[in-house]
Scaffold this motif. Structure first.
Motif, PDB file in Angstrom:
ATOM      1  N   THR A 127       0.311  -1.019  -0.096  1.00 32.50           N
ATOM      2  CA  THR A 127       0.094  -0.225  -0.048  1.00 32.50           C
ATOM      3  C   THR A 127       0.589   1.542  -0.147  1.00 32.50           C
ATOM      4  O   THR A 127       1.477   1.075   0.242  1.00 32.50           O
ATOM      5  CB  THR A 127      -1.415  -0.288   0.765  1.00 32.50           C
ATOM      6  OG1 THR A 127      -0.565   0.635   2.183  1.00 32.50           O
ATOM      7  CG2 THR A 127      -1.806  -0.891   1.266  1.00 32.50           C
ATOM      8  N   VAL A 128       0.782   2.342  -0.241  1.00 31.72           N
ATOM      9  CA  VAL A 128       0.955   3.901  -0.751  1.00 31.72           C
ATOM     10  C   VAL A 128       0.312   4.407  -0.336  1.00 31.72           C
ATOM     11  O   VAL A 128      -1.222   4.953   0.219  1.00 31.72           O
ATOM     12  CB  VAL A 128       1.314   3.947  -2.341  1.00 31.72           C
ATOM     13  CG1 VAL A 128       2.148   5.458  -1.873  1.00 31.72           C
ATOM     14  CG2 VAL A 128       2.286   3.431  -2.759  1.00 31.72           C
ATOM     15  N   ALA A 130       6.506   5.149  -5.909  1.00 30.03           N
ATOM     16  CA  ALA A 130       5.891   3.215  -6.612  1.00 30.03           C
ATOM     17  C   ALA A 130       4.624   3.290  -5.868  1.00 30.03           C
ATOM     18  O   ALA A 130       3.841   3.991  -5.791  1.00 30.03           O
ATOM     19  CB  ALA A 130       6.727   2.562  -4.227  1.00 30.03           C
ATOM     20  N   THR A 131       4.204   2.659  -6.776  1.00 37.29           N
ATOM     21  CA  THR A 131       3.032   1.747  -6.865  1.00 37.29           C
ATOM     22  C   THR A 131       2.643   0.787  -6.333  1.00 37.29           C
ATOM     23  O   THR A 131       3.290  -0.361  -6.063  1.00 37.29           O
ATOM     24  CB  THR A 131       2.748   1.913  -8.363  1.00 37.29           C
ATOM     25  OG1 THR A 131       3.363   1.083  -9.197  1.00 37.29           O
ATOM     26  CG2 THR A 131       3.566   3.535  -9.179  1.00 37.29           C
ATOM     27  N   GLY A 165       3.974  -3.006  -6.779  1.00 40.80           N
ATOM     28  CA  GLY A 165       4.992  -3.173  -7.895  1.00 40.80           C
ATOM     29  C   GLY A 165       6.137  -3.602  -7.267  1.00 40.80           C
ATOM     30  O   GLY A 165       6.198  -3.737  -6.064  1.00 40.80           O
ATOM     31  N   GLN A 166       6.216  -3.952  -7.713  1.00 43.41           N
ATOM     32  CA  GLN A 166       8.060  -4.948  -6.915  1.00 43.41           C
ATOM     33  C   GLN A 166       8.935  -4.082  -7.646  1.00 43.41           C
ATOM     34  O   GLN A 166       9.678  -3.135  -7.599  1.00 43.41           O
ATOM     35  CB  GLN A 166       8.546  -6.538  -8.634  1.00 43.41           C
ATOM     36  CG  GLN A 166       9.827  -7.046  -7.497  1.00 43.41           C
ATOM     37  CD  GLN A 166       8.844  -8.476  -7.213  1.00 43.41           C
ATOM     38  OE1 GLN A 166       7.763  -7.640  -7.425  1.00 43.41           O
ATOM     39  NE2 GLN A 166      10.046  -8.679  -6.255  1.00 43.41           N
ATOM     40  N   ILE A 167       9.547  -4.383  -6.356  1.00 46.24           N
ATOM     41  CA  ILE A 167      11.179  -3.252  -5.808  1.00 46.24           C
ATOM     42  C   ILE A 167      12.629  -4.370  -5.368  1.00 46.24           C
ATOM     43  O   ILE A 167      12.200  -5.636  -5.127  1.00 46.24           O
ATOM     44  CB  ILE A 167      10.577  -2.530  -4.228  1.00 46.24           C
ATOM     45  CG1 ILE A 167      10.537  -2.990  -2.736  1.00 46.24           C
ATOM     46  CG2 ILE A 167       9.752  -1.295  -5.097  1.00 46.24           C
ATOM     47  CD1 ILE A 167      10.172  -1.722  -2.167  1.00 46.24           C
ATOM     48  N   LEU A 186      12.025   4.842  -3.040  1.00 42.14           N
ATOM     49  CA  LEU A 186      10.189   5.098  -3.025  1.00 42.14           C
ATOM     50  C   LEU A 186       9.766   6.152  -2.589  1.00 42.14           C
ATOM     51  O   LEU A 186       8.960   6.531  -3.095  1.00 42.14           O
ATOM     52  CB  LEU A 186      10.167   3.796  -1.178  1.00 42.14           C
ATOM     53  CG  LEU A 186      10.846   2.694  -2.021  1.00 42.14           C
ATOM     54  CD1 LEU A 186      10.851   2.219  -0.399  1.00 42.14           C
ATOM     55  CD2 LEU A 186      10.096   2.275  -2.684  1.00 42.14           C
ATOM     56  N   VAL A 187      10.418   7.183  -1.620  1.00 43.37           N
ATOM     57  CA  VAL A 187       9.325   8.239  -1.783  1.00 43.37           C
ATOM     58  C   VAL A 187      10.853   9.272  -1.451  1.00 43.37           C
ATOM     59  O   VAL A 187      11.850   9.195  -0.734  1.00 43.37           O
ATOM     60  CB  VAL A 187       9.124   8.678  -0.404  1.00 43.37           C
ATOM     61  CG1 VAL A 187       8.020   9.585   0.051  1.00 43.37           C
ATOM     62  CG2 VAL A 187       7.583   7.263  -0.165  1.00 43.37           C
TER      63      VAL A 187
END
Length: 103
Positions: free
Chosen positions: A47-48, A87-88, A91-93, A99-100
């Protein structure tokens, strides 16, 4: 390529070197930059919780990451304004991906 040698079927893969990789390169968080928040481990963004321009206080939840069936919350380390969210959800990271960005 398929062929038979001594009665045994064989398979050989011939790579096409003209085809370029489609792997997307994500920006990495700069070490020592207090405005960059990077991923602590590889995983999936669950989640974002923030948007660009939003003001956050120290301890506010920014996003959550799922890795190895565990969720990890990423929290703001100081009061700031969100400059950009890279980031979404879903989404794979990779580790140390940006990210932010904070202002």
């Amino acid at each position: 390529m398929f062929f038979e040698l001594n009665g045994q079927p064989r398979v050989i893969r011939v790579p096409n070197r003209l085809v370029k990789s489609s792997t997307e390169q994500r920006p990495k968080a700069e070490a020592g930059n207090a405005n960059h928040i990077g991923a602590p481990m590889p995983g999936v963004v669950a989640t974002v919780a923030v948007t660009t321009g939003q003001e956050v206080k120290e301890g506010d939840l920014l996003l959550t990451i799922e890795a190895m069936k565990m969720e990890t919350g990423i929290h703001a380390e100081r009061d700031a304004t969100i400059k950009a969210v890279h980031a979404t959800p879903g989404g794979q990271i990779d580790a140390k991906d940006l990210l932010v960005e904070l202002q």
